[in-house]
Design a protein around this motif. Structure first.
Motif, PDB file in Angstrom:
ATOM      1  N   GLY A 115       4.342  13.651  -0.426  1.00  0.00           N
ATOM      2  CA  GLY A 115       3.830  14.888  -1.004  1.00  0.00           C
ATOM      3  C   GLY A 115       2.673  14.727  -1.970  1.00  0.00           C
ATOM      4  N   TYR A 116       1.911  13.646  -1.830  1.00  0.00           N
ATOM      5  CA  TYR A 116       0.727  13.455  -2.667  1.00  0.00           C
ATOM      6  C   TYR A 116      -0.454  14.146  -2.015  1.00  0.00           C
ATOM      7  CZ  TYR A 116       3.345  10.098  -5.403  1.00  0.00           C
ATOM      8  OH  TYR A 116       4.279   9.509  -6.209  1.00  0.00           O
ATOM      9  N   TYR A 117      -1.417  14.567  -2.837  1.00  0.00           N
ATOM     10  CA  TYR A 117      -2.590  15.282  -2.339  1.00  0.00           C
ATOM     11  C   TYR A 117      -3.441  14.385  -1.456  1.00  0.00           C
ATOM     12  CZ  TYR A 117      -6.824  18.079  -2.270  1.00  0.00           C
ATOM     13  OH  TYR A 117      -7.906  18.800  -1.867  1.00  0.00           O
ATOM     14  N   ASP A 118      -3.644  13.132  -1.903  1.00  0.00           N
ATOM     15  CA  ASP A 118      -4.427  12.180  -1.140  1.00  0.00           C
ATOM     16  C   ASP A 118      -4.071  10.770  -1.601  1.00  0.00           C
ATOM     17  OD1 ASP A 118      -5.720  11.927  -3.614  1.00  0.00           O
ATOM     18  OD2 ASP A 118      -7.548  12.930  -2.965  1.00  0.00           O
ATOM     19  N   GLN A 119      -4.754   9.780  -1.033  1.00  0.00           N
ATOM     20  CA  GLN A 119      -4.446   8.390  -1.363  1.00  0.00           C
ATOM     21  C   GLN A 119      -4.747   8.081  -2.827  1.00  0.00           C
ATOM     22  OE1 GLN A 119      -6.134   5.490   1.289  1.00  0.00           O
ATOM     23  NE2 GLN A 119      -5.587   3.778  -0.032  1.00  0.00           N
ATOM     24  N   ALA A 120      -5.785   8.665  -3.377  1.00  0.00           N
ATOM     25  CA  ALA A 120      -6.115   8.423  -4.785  1.00  0.00           C
ATOM     26  C   ALA A 120      -5.009   8.947  -5.699  1.00  0.00           C
ATOM     27  CB  ALA A 120      -7.454   9.075  -5.129  1.00  0.00           C
ATOM     28  N   HIS A 121      -4.463  10.097  -5.363  1.00  0.00           N
ATOM     29  CA  HIS A 121      -3.359  10.675  -6.129  1.00  0.00           C
ATOM     30  C   HIS A 121      -2.149   9.746  -6.083  1.00  0.00           C
ATOM     31  CE1 HIS A 121      -0.385  14.298  -6.569  1.00  0.00           C
ATOM     32  NE2 HIS A 121      -0.546  13.686  -7.728  1.00  0.00           N
ATOM     33  N   LEU A 122      -1.821   9.235  -4.899  1.00  0.00           N
ATOM     34  CA  LEU A 122      -0.734   8.278  -4.727  1.00  0.00           C
ATOM     35  C   LEU A 122      -0.977   7.032  -5.572  1.00  0.00           C
ATOM     36  CD1 LEU A 122       1.785   7.061  -3.199  1.00  0.00           C
ATOM     37  CD2 LEU A 122       0.137   6.270  -1.485  1.00  0.00           C
ATOM     38  N   THR A 123      -2.182   6.495  -5.501  1.00  0.00           N
ATOM     39  CA  THR A 123      -2.517   5.269  -6.229  1.00  0.00           C
ATOM     40  C   THR A 123      -2.371   5.462  -7.732  1.00  0.00           C
ATOM     41  OG1 THR A 123      -4.010   4.564  -4.470  1.00  0.00           O
ATOM     42  CG2 THR A 123      -4.336   3.555  -6.634  1.00  0.00           C
ATOM     43  N   ARG A 124      -2.898   6.560  -8.265  1.00  0.00           N
ATOM     44  CA  ARG A 124      -2.784   6.824  -9.720  1.00  0.00           C
ATOM     45  C   ARG A 124      -1.330   6.944 -10.134  1.00  0.00           C
ATOM     46  NH1 ARG A 124      -7.032  10.184  -8.579  1.00  0.00           N
ATOM     47  NH2 ARG A 124      -5.674  11.999  -8.556  1.00  0.00           N
ATOM     48  N   SER A 125      -0.543   7.656  -9.346  1.00  0.00           N
ATOM     49  CA  SER A 125       0.858   7.866  -9.672  1.00  0.00           C
ATOM     50  C   SER A 125       1.637   6.553  -9.669  1.00  0.00           C
ATOM     51  CB  SER A 125       1.484   8.850  -8.680  1.00  0.00           C
ATOM     52  OG  SER A 125       2.859   9.000  -8.932  1.00  0.00           O
ATOM     53  N   LEU A 126       1.465   5.753  -8.627  1.00  0.00           N
ATOM     54  CA  LEU A 126       2.195   4.488  -8.544  1.00  0.00           C
ATOM     55  C   LEU A 126       1.757   3.518  -9.629  1.00  0.00           C
ATOM     56  CD1 LEU A 126       2.557   3.837  -4.708  1.00  0.00           C
ATOM     57  CD2 LEU A 126       4.143   4.928  -6.291  1.00  0.00           C
ATOM     58  N   LYS A 127       0.486   3.488  -9.924  1.00  0.00           N
ATOM     59  CA  LYS A 127       0.000   2.609 -10.991  1.00  0.00           C
ATOM     60  C   LYS A 127       0.623   3.026 -12.325  1.00  0.00           C
ATOM     61  CE  LYS A 127      -2.730  -0.734 -12.226  1.00  0.00           C
ATOM     62  NZ  LYS A 127      -2.338  -2.094 -11.978  1.00  0.00           N
ATOM     63  N   TYR A 128       0.738   4.305 -12.554  1.00  0.00           N
ATOM     64  CA  TYR A 128       1.295   4.813 -13.815  1.00  0.00           C
ATOM     65  C   TYR A 128       2.808   4.592 -13.901  1.00  0.00           C
ATOM     66  CZ  TYR A 128       2.360   7.977 -17.647  1.00  0.00           C
ATOM     67  OH  TYR A 128       2.813   8.497 -18.838  1.00  0.00           O
ATOM     68  N   PHE A 129       3.544   4.978 -12.865  1.00  0.00           N
ATOM     69  CA  PHE A 129       5.007   4.936 -12.927  1.00  0.00           C
ATOM     70  C   PHE A 129       5.614   3.599 -12.495  1.00  0.00           C
ATOM     71  CE2 PHE A 129       4.396   9.602 -12.604  1.00  0.00           C
ATOM     72  CZ  PHE A 129       5.020   9.949 -13.786  1.00  0.00           C
ATOM     73  N   ILE A 130       4.994   2.902 -11.557  1.00  0.00           N
ATOM     74  CA  ILE A 130       5.559   1.666 -11.020  1.00  0.00           C
ATOM     75  C   ILE A 130       4.826   0.443 -11.566  1.00  0.00           C
ATOM     76  CG2 ILE A 130       6.156   0.407  -8.887  1.00  0.00           C
ATOM     77  CD1 ILE A 130       7.639   3.091  -9.230  1.00  0.00           C
ATOM     78  N   GLY A 131       3.559   0.631 -11.936  1.00  0.00           N
ATOM     79  CA  GLY A 131       2.779  -0.480 -12.485  1.00  0.00           C
ATOM     80  C   GLY A 131       2.033  -1.276 -11.433  1.00  0.00           C
ATOM     81  N   GLN A 132       2.044  -0.797 -10.203  1.00  0.00           N
ATOM     82  CA  GLN A 132       1.345  -1.470  -9.114  1.00  0.00           C
ATOM     83  C   GLN A 132       0.670  -0.439  -8.220  1.00  0.00           C
ATOM     84  OE1 GLN A 132       3.737  -4.309  -6.941  1.00  0.00           O
ATOM     85  NE2 GLN A 132       4.989  -4.749  -8.730  1.00  0.00           N
ATOM     86  N   THR A 133      -0.381  -0.857  -7.558  1.00  0.00           N
ATOM     87  CA  THR A 133      -1.042   0.019  -6.589  1.00  0.00           C
ATOM     88  C   THR A 133      -0.265  -0.037  -5.276  1.00  0.00           C
ATOM     89  OG1 THR A 133      -2.458  -1.716  -5.702  1.00  0.00           O
ATOM     90  CG2 THR A 133      -3.307  -0.492  -7.620  1.00  0.00           C
ATOM     91  N   PRO A 134      -0.519   0.915  -4.373  1.00  0.00           N
ATOM     92  CA  PRO A 134       0.149   0.865  -3.073  1.00  0.00           C
ATOM     93  C   PRO A 134      -0.121  -0.448  -2.323  1.00  0.00           C
ATOM     94  CG  PRO A 134      -0.846   3.012  -3.378  1.00  0.00           C
ATOM     95  CD  PRO A 134      -1.292   2.158  -4.528  1.00  0.00           C
ATOM     96  N   ALA A 135      -1.347  -0.944  -2.391  1.00  0.00           N
ATOM     97  CA  ALA A 135      -1.675  -2.196  -1.706  1.00  0.00           C
ATOM     98  C   ALA A 135      -0.887  -3.362  -2.303  1.00  0.00           C
ATOM     99  CB  ALA A 135      -3.175  -2.470  -1.788  1.00  0.00           C
ATOM    100  N   GLU A 136      -0.742  -3.400  -3.622  1.00  0.00           N
ATOM    101  CA  GLU A 136       0.026  -4.475  -4.264  1.00  0.00           C
ATOM    102  C   GLU A 136       1.501  -4.401  -3.864  1.00  0.00           C
ATOM    103  OE1 GLU A 136      -2.573  -5.045  -8.378  1.00  0.00           O
ATOM    104  OE2 GLU A 136      -0.984  -3.538  -8.317  1.00  0.00           O
ATOM    105  N   ILE A 137       2.030  -3.194  -3.789  1.00  0.00           N
ATOM    106  CA  ILE A 137       3.430  -3.030  -3.382  1.00  0.00           C
ATOM    107  C   ILE A 137       3.603  -3.475  -1.938  1.00  0.00           C
ATOM    108  CG2 ILE A 137       5.234  -1.325  -2.912  1.00  0.00           C
ATOM    109  CD1 ILE A 137       4.060   0.267  -5.347  1.00  0.00           C
ATOM    110  N   THR A 138       2.680  -3.088  -1.073  1.00  0.00           N
ATOM    111  CA  THR A 138       2.748  -3.451   0.346  1.00  0.00           C
ATOM    112  C   THR A 138       2.686  -4.964   0.534  1.00  0.00           C
ATOM    113  OG1 THR A 138       1.733  -1.361   0.982  1.00  0.00           O
ATOM    114  CG2 THR A 138       1.626  -3.137   2.591  1.00  0.00           C
ATOM    115  N   ARG A 139       1.786  -5.618  -0.212  1.00  0.00           N
ATOM    116  CA  ARG A 139       1.647  -7.076  -0.099  1.00  0.00           C
ATOM    117  C   ARG A 139       2.794  -7.819  -0.773  1.00  0.00           C
ATOM    118  NH1 ARG A 139      -3.965  -5.858  -1.296  1.00  0.00           N
ATOM    119  NH2 ARG A 139      -3.544  -6.413  -3.454  1.00  0.00           N
ATOM    120  N   GLY A 140       3.510  -7.146  -1.678  1.00  0.00           N
ATOM    121  CA  GLY A 140       4.625  -7.792  -2.369  1.00  0.00           C
ATOM    122  C   GLY A 140       4.184  -8.914  -3.282  1.00  0.00           C
ATOM    123  N   GLU A 141       2.967  -8.790  -3.854  1.00  0.00           N
ATOM    124  CA  GLU A 141       2.425  -9.840  -4.718  1.00  0.00           C
ATOM    125  C   GLU A 141       3.244 -10.025  -5.994  1.00  0.00           C
ATOM    126  OE1 GLU A 141      -1.568  -8.512  -5.308  1.00  0.00           O
ATOM    127  OE2 GLU A 141      -2.261  -9.382  -3.421  1.00  0.00           O
TER     128      GLU A 141
END
Length: 139
Positions: A101-127
């Motif tokens: 339910g995010y508006y776009d990828q940038a919205h997703l990225t900002r949200s995950l960086k704020y709440f999870i501390g990682q970008t979607p790419a970092e989460i996907t790579r499991g770094e």
């Protein structure tokens, strides 16, 4: 005020010993007894998706008093956790943005960086490992 050592911390004007796994329940019971944590049937019902018939403002006050956060913030955290779980399962980033339910990828990225501390790419790579307290099974 009593001295806090390396095994204790200050809370509500007194030193508290850090709980161990074996004493966690005793620690929580002490917090309840001191009135430092509480439950609220209105908040619990709303989180289960079965809100009580309260005015919106009354429900907002209940959430803020019991959790220290607004219901909107709690919903944003839940959405970020959902998106993280999708990413961990290999769902493409653009699909995650849509499904969560995010508006776009940038919205997703900002949200995950704020709440999870990682970008979607970092989460996907499991770094980086997510917190040990982070529940990745979606519950």
């Amino acid at each position: 005020m009593p001295d806090a050592s390396g095994r204790s911390f200050y809370l509500n004007g007194s030193a508290w010993e850090y709980p161990t796994f074996e004493h966690a329940e005793t620690f929580v019971n002490r917090l309840v007894k001191q009135g430092l944590i509480a439950t609220d049937p209105c908040v619990e019902a709303a989180l289960r998706g079965q809100p009580k018939p309260l005015s919106q403002r009354t429900e907002q006050r209940h959430f803020l008093r019991v959790t220290g956060m607004t219901q909107t913030t709690i919903n944003q955290i839940a959405r970020a956790r959902h998106a993280t779980n999708l990413l961990k399962r290999g769902v493409p980033i653009l699909q995650v943005a849509y499904d969560a339910g995010y508006y776009d990828q940038a919205h997703l990225t900002r949200s995950l960086k704020y709440f999870i501390g990682q970008t979607p790419a970092e989460i996907t790579r499991g770094e980086e490992q997510l917190s040990f307290l982070y529940n990745t099974d979606g519950t």
